[in-house]
Design an enzyme around this catalytic site. Sequence first.
Site, PDB file in Angstrom:
ATOM      1  N   ARG A  86     -10.811  -0.888  15.272  1.00  0.00           N
ATOM      2  CA  ARG A  86     -10.945  -0.572  13.591  1.00  0.00           C
ATOM      3  C   ARG A  86     -11.792  -1.475  12.552  1.00  0.00           C
ATOM      4  O   ARG A  86     -13.135  -1.367  12.697  1.00  0.00           O
ATOM      5  CB  ARG A  86      -9.639  -0.480  12.736  1.00  0.00           C
ATOM      6  CG  ARG A  86      -9.152   0.511  11.547  1.00  0.00           C
ATOM      7  CD  ARG A  86      -7.748   1.279  11.459  1.00  0.00           C
ATOM      8  NE  ARG A  86      -6.745   0.041  11.145  1.00  0.00           N
ATOM      9  CZ  ARG A  86      -5.926  -0.422  10.538  1.00  0.00           C
ATOM     10  NH1 ARG A  86      -5.406   0.831  10.833  1.00  0.00           N
ATOM     11  NH2 ARG A  86      -5.583  -1.262  10.030  1.00  0.00           N
ATOM     12  N   ARG A 104       1.644 -11.614   7.316  1.00  0.00           N
ATOM     13  CA  ARG A 104       1.759 -10.495   7.257  1.00  0.00           C
ATOM     14  C   ARG A 104       2.912  -9.339   7.100  1.00  0.00           C
ATOM     15  O   ARG A 104       2.933  -9.443   8.427  1.00  0.00           O
ATOM     16  CB  ARG A 104       0.164 -10.011   7.106  1.00  0.00           C
ATOM     17  CG  ARG A 104      -0.632  -8.756   6.133  1.00  0.00           C
ATOM     18  CD  ARG A 104      -1.577  -8.656   6.733  1.00  0.00           C
ATOM     19  NE  ARG A 104      -2.203  -7.708   7.780  1.00  0.00           N
ATOM     20  CZ  ARG A 104      -2.688  -8.423   8.729  1.00  0.00           C
ATOM     21  NH1 ARG A 104      -3.365  -9.857   9.070  1.00  0.00           N
ATOM     22  NH2 ARG A 104      -2.713  -7.774   9.699  1.00  0.00           N
ATOM     23  N   TYR A 123      10.971  31.915   5.476  1.00  0.00           N
ATOM     24  CA  TYR A 123       9.988  32.590   5.930  1.00  0.00           C
ATOM     25  C   TYR A 123       9.308  32.254   7.818  1.00  0.00           C
ATOM     26  O   TYR A 123      10.070  31.382   8.263  1.00  0.00           O
ATOM     27  CB  TYR A 123       8.641  31.289   5.637  1.00  0.00           C
ATOM     28  CG  TYR A 123       8.010  31.260   3.950  1.00  0.00           C
ATOM     29  CD1 TYR A 123       7.541  32.343   3.879  1.00  0.00           C
ATOM     30  CD2 TYR A 123       8.311  29.772   3.035  1.00  0.00           C
ATOM     31  CE1 TYR A 123       7.247  32.301   1.846  1.00  0.00           C
ATOM     32  CE2 TYR A 123       7.934  29.759   1.956  1.00  0.00           C
ATOM     33  CZ  TYR A 123       7.581  31.291   1.419  1.00  0.00           C
ATOM     34  OH  TYR A 123       7.603  30.577  -0.119  1.00  0.00           O
ATOM     35  N   HIS A 169      -5.662  -7.826  13.306  1.00  0.00           N
ATOM     36  CA  HIS A 169      -4.344  -7.162  13.573  1.00  0.00           C
ATOM     37  C   HIS A 169      -4.109  -6.140  14.942  1.00  0.00           C
ATOM     38  O   HIS A 169      -5.348  -6.265  14.832  1.00  0.00           O
ATOM     39  CB  HIS A 169      -4.985  -5.659  12.163  1.00  0.00           C
ATOM     40  CG  HIS A 169      -4.146  -4.967  11.826  1.00  0.00           C
ATOM     41  ND1 HIS A 169      -3.170  -5.044  11.038  1.00  0.00           N
ATOM     42  CD2 HIS A 169      -3.587  -3.378  12.298  1.00  0.00           C
ATOM     43  CE1 HIS A 169      -1.373  -3.951  11.491  1.00  0.00           C
ATOM     44  NE2 HIS A 169      -2.498  -3.253  11.505  1.00  0.00           N
ATOM     45  N   CYS A 223      10.360  25.159   3.493  1.00  0.00           N
ATOM     46  CA  CYS A 223       9.556  25.786   2.785  1.00  0.00           C
ATOM     47  C   CYS A 223       9.053  24.106   1.597  1.00  0.00           C
ATOM     48  O   CYS A 223       9.332  23.211   2.173  1.00  0.00           O
ATOM     49  CB  CYS A 223      10.000  26.493   1.635  1.00  0.00           C
ATOM     50  SG  CYS A 223      10.785  27.849   2.540  1.00  0.00           S
ATOM     51  N   MET A 224       8.031  24.690   0.931  1.00  0.00           N
ATOM     52  CA  MET A 224       7.254  23.582   0.161  1.00  0.00           C
ATOM     53  C   MET A 224       8.862  23.029  -0.622  1.00  0.00           C
ATOM     54  O   MET A 224       7.881  22.000  -0.827  1.00  0.00           O
ATOM     55  CB  MET A 224       6.092  24.263  -0.153  1.00  0.00           C
ATOM     56  CG  MET A 224       5.492  23.611  -1.313  1.00  0.00           C
ATOM     57  SD  MET A 224       3.871  23.881  -2.353  1.00  0.00           S
ATOM     58  CE  MET A 224       2.639  24.407  -1.509  1.00  0.00           C
ATOM     59  N   ASP A 225       9.044  23.555  -1.541  1.00  0.00           N
ATOM     60  CA  ASP A 225      10.362  22.576  -2.273  1.00  0.00           C
ATOM     61  C   ASP A 225      12.042  22.786  -1.941  1.00  0.00           C
ATOM     62  O   ASP A 225      12.401  22.412  -2.627  1.00  0.00           O
ATOM     63  CB  ASP A 225       9.753  23.092  -3.979  1.00  0.00           C
ATOM     64  CG  ASP A 225       8.876  23.779  -3.757  1.00  0.00           C
ATOM     65  OD1 ASP A 225       7.554  22.225  -4.131  1.00  0.00           O
ATOM     66  OD2 ASP A 225       8.055  24.935  -4.214  1.00  0.00           O
ATOM     67  N   LYS A 255       1.162  -1.338   0.430  1.00  0.00           N
ATOM     68  CA  LYS A 255       0.183   0.638  -0.016  1.00  0.00           C
ATOM     69  C   LYS A 255       1.024   1.238   0.306  1.00  0.00           C
ATOM     70  O   LYS A 255       2.177   1.093  -0.287  1.00  0.00           O
ATOM     71  CB  LYS A 255      -1.054   0.224   1.193  1.00  0.00           C
ATOM     72  CG  LYS A 255       0.134   0.310   2.896  1.00  0.00           C
ATOM     73  CD  LYS A 255      -0.650  -0.247   3.629  1.00  0.00           C
ATOM     74  CE  LYS A 255      -0.435  -0.815   4.999  1.00  0.00           C
ATOM     75  NZ  LYS A 255      -1.242  -0.618   6.605  1.00  0.00           N
TER      76      LYS A 255
HETATM   77  C1  LIG Z   1      -0.186  -1.527   6.697  1.00  0.00           C
HETATM   78  C2  LIG Z   1      -0.993  -2.454   7.273  1.00  0.00           C
HETATM   79  C3  LIG Z   1      -0.475  -3.697   7.573  1.00  0.00           C
HETATM   80  C4  LIG Z   1       1.958  -3.461   7.756  1.00  0.00           C
HETATM   81  O1  LIG Z   1       2.097  -3.228   8.832  1.00  0.00           O
HETATM   82  P1  LIG Z   1       3.467  -3.787   9.230  1.00  0.00           P
HETATM   83  O2  LIG Z   1       3.565  -3.106  10.451  1.00  0.00           O
HETATM   84  O3  LIG Z   1       4.170  -2.094   8.164  1.00  0.00           O
HETATM   85  O4  LIG Z   1       3.950  -4.356   9.058  1.00  0.00           O
HETATM   86  C5  LIG Z   1      -0.811  -4.870   7.893  1.00  0.00           C
HETATM   87  N1  LIG Z   1      -2.279  -4.854   7.896  1.00  0.00           N
HETATM   88  C6  LIG Z   1      -2.995  -3.552   7.881  1.00  0.00           C
HETATM   89  C7  LIG Z   1      -4.409  -4.168   8.240  1.00  0.00           C
HETATM   90  C8  LIG Z   1      -2.582  -2.701   7.344  1.00  0.00           C
HETATM   91  O5  LIG Z   1      -3.305  -1.841   7.239  1.00  0.00           O
END
Ligand SMILES: *Cc1c(COP(=O)(O)O)cnc(C)c1O
Length: 370
Positions: free
Chosen positions: A135, A220, A265, A164, A310-312, A37
Amino acid sequence: MEGYPYPTWIEVNLSIIENNVRNLIKHAGVPLMAVVKANGYGHGSVEASKAIISGGASYLSVARYCETIPLRNSQITNPILVFGMVMPEEVDEAIANDVTITLYSPEQVGFLAQRAAALGKFVTVHLKVDTGMGRLGVLPHEVLDLVRHVHALGNIHIEGVYSHFATADEPDHPLIRLQLQRFKEVMETLHAEGLQPRWVHMTNSSALLYEKGTEFSMVRAGAAVYGILTRAGVPYPAHTLRHALTWKARLISVKVMPKGWGISYGQTYVTEDEEVIGVVPIGYADGFRRMSGNEVLIEGQRMPVVGRVCMDQCMVRLPKKYPIGTEVVIIGEQGSESIYSEELAARWKTAEHDPTSALSLRIPRIYTRS
Ligand SMILES: *Cc1c(COP(=O)(O)O)cnc(C)c1O
């Protein structure tokens, strides 16, 4: 000028990602779902995914359906799980593209079954259980009803079940064991109901690296794939993971400022003497936060960022007049000095995952192999 023709760029070492994946699979002893992701935590999701797959990962995962599109367009055919909501408007395409949907609430069941039936297909889902993250996920006491509803409607294949951790980055946090126990109880209930999902997964990087007995049938991990450490100050159990990303830039201006000259700034920094001030062409729009205390590396030495980011662009105080074009390292190693994303995370009071994930898409990525 040596190197790449950009004012700023990111080098991603794909061999490191591939090796990290190999080592994580060896460590886990079960298949790996690699999280790609947020553009592969900023590393570039397509290139990172290809390296991850050659390293032996079985499954990929992303947060949103739109993140699967560049992967499928790049002929990546591995299964991909979407953690978040696949919008009703996206569901048909997700089914057609063999994207695995997370089933996390009873409201999804009717619609998913109806769309799959209309397409004459099965929709593949992983059932998400909320064992304490608070969540997404079905609460443990609601899982059985939901699964019965799924089986009654048909056309939904529960290929996986997952949960999770909320506190796996904190050593010995009691919630880790409690979540694990709740998840095991849910799995027992599901087994008693006759459900034997192929993939059962609960780890994130922290649990995979530091909590034995959390592996189930697949692990995961995101951060660890890219070599990012998720338990502050605790070294990797196996010293086999390495940081894959280096963020570089060049000095684009170097001038001697008179004493009492304000910088940037708000003029929060004023030279105390005649000082050499360089301009580095990176800013908060690239993911370099507008916070005090930032440093960058030049010739293997730490240089303080002075005045507001700054931004850039941002300004650094230099010990001498370096030539224009001198290489600056913002994340990574230079000589014997290093500034990794974990240090930036601590300085910016954020998660270790944040600094690289927030690197702007406008910064070119250069892919290397070691
Ligand atoms: C982002 C995410 C992970 C990965 O977590 P890490 O700490 O980067 O290994 C695993 N499961 C879910 C549901 C996530 O949103």
